[in-house]
Write a protein that holds these residues in place. Sequence first.
Motif, mmCIF file in Angstrom:
data_model
loop_
_atom_site.group_PDB
_atom_site.id
_atom_site.type_symbol
_atom_site.label_atom_id
_atom_site.label_comp_id
_atom_site.label_asym_id
_atom_site.label_seq_id
_atom_site.Cartn_x
_atom_site.Cartn_y
_atom_site.Cartn_z
ATOM 1 N N PHE A 100 -1.014 3.025 -5.308
ATOM 2 C CA PHE A 100 -0.772 2.310 -6.566
ATOM 3 C C PHE A 100 -1.349 0.954 -6.531
ATOM 4 N N TYR A 101 -1.743 0.271 -7.478
ATOM 5 C CA TYR A 101 -1.880 -1.106 -7.648
ATOM 6 C C TYR A 101 -1.706 -1.592 -9.110
ATOM 7 N N ASP A 102 -1.150 -2.878 -9.057
ATOM 8 C CA ASP A 102 -0.863 -3.659 -10.252
ATOM 9 C C ASP A 102 -1.915 -4.562 -10.798
ATOM 10 N N SER A 118 3.395 7.890 -7.268
ATOM 11 C CA SER A 118 2.565 6.768 -7.206
ATOM 12 C C SER A 118 3.338 5.578 -6.515
ATOM 13 N N ARG A 119 4.475 5.460 -6.819
ATOM 14 C CA ARG A 119 5.280 4.091 -6.177
ATOM 15 C C ARG A 119 5.375 4.157 -4.720
ATOM 16 N N ASP A 120 5.379 5.597 -4.318
ATOM 17 C CA ASP A 120 5.480 6.107 -2.894
ATOM 18 C C ASP A 120 4.045 6.352 -2.069
ATOM 19 N N ASP A 141 -0.776 6.273 -12.834
ATOM 20 C CA ASP A 141 0.748 6.385 -12.500
ATOM 21 C C ASP A 141 1.310 7.682 -12.454
ATOM 22 N N GLY A 199 -0.575 9.053 -7.331
ATOM 23 C CA GLY A 199 -1.081 7.927 -7.863
ATOM 24 C C GLY A 199 -2.477 8.024 -8.275
#
Length: 61
Positions: free
Chosen positions: A59-61, A54-56, A50, A46
Motif C-alpha cells: 500500500f501507499y498513501d 492491503s495494510r498488511d 485498497d 493491495g
Amino acid sequence: MAVAFLNGTSSVGKTTLARAIQEESATPLLYWGIDALFATGPAKWGGGRDGPLSRDGLFYD
C-alpha cells in the motif's frame, strides 16, 4: 546501471520529464511509474489499491 527517482506531487510533470529524458538519451531508458509497480501485486494484498489485506501487504498513501 543508473536509476533516477522522480518525486513530486500530482500533476507537476514527472512523467513528462521522464519521457523527455528518454527521448534525449543516447542510451535506452525505461520509465516505470509507481502505480504500475504496485499494480503488479495481488489484489487482496493491495495491488496498489485498497484490498482487504492491503495494510498488511502492498500500500501507499
